[in-house]
Design a protein around this motif. Structure first.
Motif, PDB file in Angstrom:
ATOM      1  N   LEU A 100       0.813  -1.207   0.000  1.00  0.00           N
ATOM      2  CA  LEU A 100       0.000   0.000   0.000  1.00  0.00           C
ATOM      3  C   LEU A 100       0.849   1.260   0.000  1.00  0.00           C
ATOM      4  CD1 LEU A 100      -1.621   0.711   3.464  1.00  0.00           C
ATOM      5  CD2 LEU A 100      -0.152  -1.248   3.135  1.00  0.00           C
ATOM      6  N   ASP A 101       0.162   2.346  -0.289  1.00  0.00           N
ATOM      7  CA  ASP A 101       0.660   3.715  -0.408  1.00  0.00           C
ATOM      8  C   ASP A 101       1.061   4.002  -1.851  1.00  0.00           C
ATOM      9  OD1 ASP A 101       0.940   6.231   0.540  1.00  0.00           O
ATOM     10  OD2 ASP A 101       2.833   5.918   1.570  1.00  0.00           O
ATOM     11  N   VAL A 102       2.338   3.851  -2.218  1.00  0.00           N
ATOM     12  CA  VAL A 102       2.883   3.947  -3.581  1.00  0.00           C
ATOM     13  C   VAL A 102       2.568   5.278  -4.269  1.00  0.00           C
ATOM     14  CG1 VAL A 102       3.352   2.663  -5.693  1.00  0.00           C
ATOM     15  CG2 VAL A 102       2.531   1.444  -3.684  1.00  0.00           C
ATOM     16  N   PRO A 103       3.065   6.398  -3.717  1.00  0.00           N
ATOM     17  CA  PRO A 103       3.045   7.638  -4.488  1.00  0.00           C
ATOM     18  C   PRO A 103       3.910   7.475  -5.724  1.00  0.00           C
ATOM     19  CG  PRO A 103       4.537   7.831  -2.625  1.00  0.00           C
ATOM     20  CD  PRO A 103       3.809   6.528  -2.461  1.00  0.00           C
ATOM     21  N   ASN A 104       3.641   8.265  -6.725  1.00  0.00           N
ATOM     22  CA  ASN A 104       4.216   8.176  -8.071  1.00  0.00           C
ATOM     23  C   ASN A 104       3.350   7.219  -8.879  1.00  0.00           C
ATOM     24  OD1 ASN A 104       5.764   7.347 -10.456  1.00  0.00           O
ATOM     25  ND2 ASN A 104       7.397   8.598  -9.585  1.00  0.00           N
ATOM     26  N   SER A 105       2.549   7.799  -9.743  1.00  0.00           N
ATOM     27  CA  SER A 105       1.522   7.026 -10.441  1.00  0.00           C
ATOM     28  C   SER A 105       2.084   5.962 -11.363  1.00  0.00           C
ATOM     29  CB  SER A 105       0.608   7.983 -11.218  1.00  0.00           C
ATOM     30  OG  SER A 105      -0.120   8.794 -10.328  1.00  0.00           O
ATOM     31  N   ALA A 106       3.241   6.228 -11.970  1.00  0.00           N
ATOM     32  CA  ALA A 106       3.831   5.218 -12.844  1.00  0.00           C
ATOM     33  C   ALA A 106       4.209   3.974 -12.048  1.00  0.00           C
ATOM     34  CB  ALA A 106       5.060   5.796 -13.550  1.00  0.00           C
ATOM     35  N   VAL A 107       4.772   4.168 -10.866  1.00  0.00           N
ATOM     36  CA  VAL A 107       5.103   3.033 -10.009  1.00  0.00           C
ATOM     37  C   VAL A 107       3.827   2.341  -9.544  1.00  0.00           C
ATOM     38  CG1 VAL A 107       6.334   2.273  -7.953  1.00  0.00           C
ATOM     39  CG2 VAL A 107       7.197   4.232  -9.238  1.00  0.00           C
ATOM     40  N   ALA A 108       2.820   3.117  -9.166  1.00  0.00           N
ATOM     41  CA  ALA A 108       1.564   2.542  -8.679  1.00  0.00           C
ATOM     42  C   ALA A 108       0.909   1.649  -9.724  1.00  0.00           C
ATOM     43  CB  ALA A 108       0.606   3.656  -8.262  1.00  0.00           C
ATOM     44  N   LEU A 109       0.877   2.088 -10.975  1.00  0.00           N
ATOM     45  CA  LEU A 109       0.268   1.273 -12.027  1.00  0.00           C
ATOM     46  C   LEU A 109       1.038  -0.031 -12.233  1.00  0.00           C
ATOM     47  CD1 LEU A 109      -0.594   4.139 -14.535  1.00  0.00           C
ATOM     48  CD2 LEU A 109      -2.246   2.711 -13.319  1.00  0.00           C
ATOM     49  N   ALA A 110       2.365   0.036 -12.119  1.00  0.00           N
ATOM     50  CA  ALA A 110       3.173  -1.187 -12.255  1.00  0.00           C
ATOM     51  C   ALA A 110       2.893  -2.152 -11.107  1.00  0.00           C
ATOM     52  CB  ALA A 110       4.663  -0.823 -12.291  1.00  0.00           C
ATOM     53  N   VAL A 111       2.786  -1.633  -9.876  1.00  0.00           N
ATOM     54  CA  VAL A 111       2.511  -2.488  -8.718  1.00  0.00           C
ATOM     55  C   VAL A 111       1.099  -3.068  -8.806  1.00  0.00           C
ATOM     56  CG1 VAL A 111       2.248  -2.523  -6.207  1.00  0.00           C
ATOM     57  CG2 VAL A 111       4.175  -1.304  -7.252  1.00  0.00           C
ATOM     58  N   ALA A 112       0.147  -2.270  -9.271  1.00  0.00           N
ATOM     59  CA  ALA A 112      -1.220  -2.768  -9.433  1.00  0.00           C
ATOM     60  C   ALA A 112      -1.267  -3.933 -10.413  1.00  0.00           C
ATOM     61  CB  ALA A 112      -2.138  -1.640  -9.904  1.00  0.00           C
ATOM     62  N   ASN A 113      -0.519  -3.847 -11.495  1.00  0.00           N
ATOM     63  CA  ASN A 113      -0.478  -4.938 -12.468  1.00  0.00           C
ATOM     64  C   ASN A 113       0.138  -6.197 -11.860  1.00  0.00           C
ATOM     65  OD1 ASN A 113      -1.683  -3.523 -14.581  1.00  0.00           O
ATOM     66  ND2 ASN A 113       0.264  -2.700 -15.311  1.00  0.00           N
ATOM     67  N   LEU A 114       1.178  -6.016 -11.060  1.00  0.00           N
ATOM     68  CA  LEU A 114       1.799  -7.170 -10.407  1.00  0.00           C
ATOM     69  C   LEU A 114       0.852  -7.807  -9.391  1.00  0.00           C
ATOM     70  CD1 LEU A 114       5.493  -6.079  -9.756  1.00  0.00           C
ATOM     71  CD2 LEU A 114       4.739  -8.121 -10.984  1.00  0.00           C
ATOM     72  N   ALA A 115       0.140  -6.981  -8.634  1.00  0.00           N
ATOM     73  CA  ALA A 115      -0.806  -7.525  -7.660  1.00  0.00           C
ATOM     74  C   ALA A 115      -1.873  -8.366  -8.350  1.00  0.00           C
ATOM     75  CB  ALA A 115      -1.448  -6.388  -6.867  1.00  0.00           C
ATOM     76  N   ARG A 116      -2.310  -7.915  -9.491  1.00  0.00           N
ATOM     77  CA  ARG A 116      -3.306  -8.687 -10.247  1.00  0.00           C
ATOM     78  C   ARG A 116      -2.703 -10.001 -10.737  1.00  0.00           C
ATOM     79  NH1 ARG A 116      -7.600  -6.147 -14.415  1.00  0.00           N
ATOM     80  NH2 ARG A 116      -8.790  -8.045 -14.839  1.00  0.00           N
ATOM     81  N   GLU A 117      -1.493  -9.929 -11.275  1.00  0.00           N
ATOM     82  CA  GLU A 117      -0.823 -11.123 -11.797  1.00  0.00           C
ATOM     83  C   GLU A 117      -0.594 -12.160 -10.707  1.00  0.00           C
ATOM     84  OE1 GLU A 117       3.731 -12.163 -13.142  1.00  0.00           O
ATOM     85  OE2 GLU A 117       2.938 -10.197 -13.690  1.00  0.00           O
ATOM     86  N   LYS A 118      -0.229 -11.697  -9.508  1.00  0.00           N
ATOM     87  CA  LYS A 118       0.101 -12.596  -8.408  1.00  0.00           C
ATOM     88  C   LYS A 118      -1.091 -12.878  -7.491  1.00  0.00           C
ATOM     89  CE  LYS A 118       4.475 -12.444  -9.629  1.00  0.00           C
ATOM     90  NZ  LYS A 118       5.192 -13.614 -10.180  1.00  0.00           N
ATOM     91  N   ASN A 119      -2.239 -12.292  -7.770  1.00  0.00           N
ATOM     92  CA  ASN A 119      -3.438 -12.403  -6.945  1.00  0.00           C
ATOM     93  C   ASN A 119      -3.183 -11.963  -5.507  1.00  0.00           C
ATOM     94  OD1 ASN A 119      -6.139 -12.854  -6.321  1.00  0.00           O
ATOM     95  ND2 ASN A 119      -5.808 -15.014  -5.826  1.00  0.00           N
ATOM     96  N   LYS A 120      -2.546 -10.788  -5.373  1.00  0.00           N
ATOM     97  CA  LYS A 120      -2.324 -10.151  -4.084  1.00  0.00           C
ATOM     98  C   LYS A 120      -3.199  -8.901  -4.009  1.00  0.00           C
ATOM     99  CE  LYS A 120       0.965 -13.042  -2.849  1.00  0.00           C
ATOM    100  NZ  LYS A 120       0.899 -13.895  -1.646  1.00  0.00           N
ATOM    101  N   VAL A 121      -2.967  -8.041  -3.014  1.00  0.00           N
ATOM    102  CA  VAL A 121      -3.772  -6.833  -2.834  1.00  0.00           C
ATOM    103  C   VAL A 121      -2.885  -5.601  -2.933  1.00  0.00           C
ATOM    104  CG1 VAL A 121      -5.315  -5.552  -1.291  1.00  0.00           C
ATOM    105  CG2 VAL A 121      -5.401  -8.057  -1.344  1.00  0.00           C
ATOM    106  N   PHE A 122      -3.371  -4.604  -3.657  1.00  0.00           N
ATOM    107  CA  PHE A 122      -2.723  -3.293  -3.716  1.00  0.00           C
ATOM    108  C   PHE A 122      -3.742  -2.240  -3.312  1.00  0.00           C
ATOM    109  CE2 PHE A 122      -2.018   0.529  -6.507  1.00  0.00           C
ATOM    110  CZ  PHE A 122      -1.077   1.124  -5.671  1.00  0.00           C
ATOM    111  N   ILE A 123      -3.374  -1.389  -2.346  1.00  0.00           N
ATOM    112  CA  ILE A 123      -4.214  -0.260  -1.939  1.00  0.00           C
ATOM    113  C   ILE A 123      -3.403   1.013  -2.112  1.00  0.00           C
ATOM    114  CG2 ILE A 123      -5.577   0.817  -0.125  1.00  0.00           C
ATOM    115  CD1 ILE A 123      -5.905  -1.886   1.187  1.00  0.00           C
ATOM    116  N   GLY A 124      -3.860   1.891  -3.000  1.00  0.00           N
ATOM    117  CA  GLY A 124      -3.171   3.150  -3.238  1.00  0.00           C
ATOM    118  C   GLY A 124      -3.676   4.230  -2.302  1.00  0.00           C
TER     119      GLY A 124
END
Length: 404
Positions: A100-124
């Protein structure tokens, strides 16, 4: 004869194995990772403050999760490759269930994609781009505190109504800044105003003189700062030195309490902001702020994004009590969406189908030096923006999760 007891024991052990496995899974610690800027231009705006907020929530609500909770943190240095590499290691090797958190939108979008791929949770919480609940929405992502659509539209509408019809933007040259400018510009035009231009600057700019001279030369009524953190502070300091206000109004599209000690009220007179949290709004916000400040090494008050970390972790841990496996990110997010949100930070709310956390926003104005009681007393409420007005309509985001 000696072998018969072994034959009878084997089926009994086999029957007990699922119980042992379930118990082991229940005792596996839930791991939460705070990923943000710990050393760069956003370090004060998320940084260690977000870690403190997460720890407070864990202390308050870990028992409700029904299993032990561990917290880790890391610095993504505002670099997409570094942020994605940390997230991948956390998910693949370290057993992290939530980032969670992940300021910087480019990083956030990359982490969101990984969370989906790995079936984890991302909260921005520190993440700003509204794409997280738009075309790039995910069943594994919740966007918690704010987004570029809400800040841009709400603040632009308020200032156009006050006579700020023409705008010029100073914009951080990456996804977040461009989204923020686009949202504000869209609202300005929709309300009958005009955009006279924009200047894009790199992240971490120290000298804004050339950009401010361009904005001043445009003759626009409002100079919109579509940036954040130290960039916003540096731009406002230099604008005060150039004497740009009161001839032109300055709109800090993501100015918040963390900027204010270094700026002071004289440099920010007449500036409006929109935020979902301010420490002095009510008894609940004040109580959380007091606990946070007591834990913070500089006794700073929390901003909205740091307060959002507490709120998000609280709701996540409550939802875990209804989910058998913390590692099933989609199931956890579905449980979070099924439960209404209710905390002293943002009040009552809910999580929409596209992952957008809904709560009111507040239009605040900087106080005059005479109005301020000192300390962290910088803003006064002007208007509450109800949740139904504060966020992009569900039908306009383009999220594939939204049916019909």
């Amino acid at each position: 004869m000696p072998r018969r007891p072994v034959r009878r024991l084997a089926p009994a052990l086999a029957a007990l194995l699922p119980l042992f496995t379930h118990a082991a899974a229940a005792e596996r610690p839930v791991k939460i990772g705070v990923l943000n800027d710990m050393s760069g231009p956003y370090a004060d705006y998320q940084g260690q403050g977000s870690v403190i907020a997460a720890q407070l929530a864990i202390e308050d609500f870990a028992k409700q999760a029904g299993r032990p909770v561990e917290l880790v943190s890391a610095d993504h240095q505002n670099k997409t490759d570094i942020g994605a590499s940390i997230a991948r290691r956390w998910f693949d090797q370290d057993g992290v269930d939530l980032i969670l958190d992940v300021p910087n939108s480019a990083v956030a979008l990359a982490v969101a994609n990984l969370a989906r791929e790995k079936n984890k949770v991302f909260i921005g919480s520190g993440a700003g781009t509204a794409e997280l609940t738009g075309k790039q929405c995910s069943p594994n992502t919740v966007h918690w505190t704010y987004d570029t659509w809400s800040l841009g539209h709400a603040l632009a509408k308020a200032l156009v109504q006050q006579g700020g019809k023409s705008w010029y933007f100073l914009t951080a040259d990456y996804t977040f800044g461009k989204d923020l400018e686009g949202s504000a510009a869209e609202e300005v035009k929709a309300d009958g105003g005009s955009v006279k231009g924009s200047a894009r600057h790199p992240l971490g700019t120290s000298d804004f003189s050339s950009f401010l001279l361009q904005a001043q030369g445009s003759g626009a009524d409002v100079i919109g700062l579509a940036n954040a953190g130290d960039d916003t502070s540096n731009a406002l300091k230099q604008a005060a030195e150039f004497g740009i206000a009161p001839g032109q109004r300055l709109a800090g599209l993501i100015l918040n309490i963390t900027n204010m000690p270094a700026l002071g009220l004289k440099a920010t007179q007449g500036v409006y902001i929109v935020t979902p949290y301010y420490w002095d709004l009510n008894d609940g916000t004040r109580a959380f702020a007091a606990r946070y400040a007591a834990r913070h090494p500089r006794h700073a008050m929390p901003n909205d994004m740091q307060a959002g970390i507490y709120s998000a972790v609280e709701h996540y841990l409550k939802a875990l009590a209804t989910v058998k496996e913390a590692g099933d990110g989609r199931a956890v997010v579905a449980a979070m969406k099924a439960m209404p949100t209710d905390d002293p930070i943002f009040g009552k709310g809910r999580i929409r189908e596209d992952g957008r956390k809904l709560h009111p926003m507040y239009l605040l104005e900087t106080k005059t030096p005479a109005e301020s009681k000192g300390g962290w007393d910088y803003f006064k409420p002007v208007r509450t923006v109800p949740a139904e007005e504060a966020w992009r309509p569900l039908s306009e985001g383009g999220c594939p999760l939204v049916k019909g």
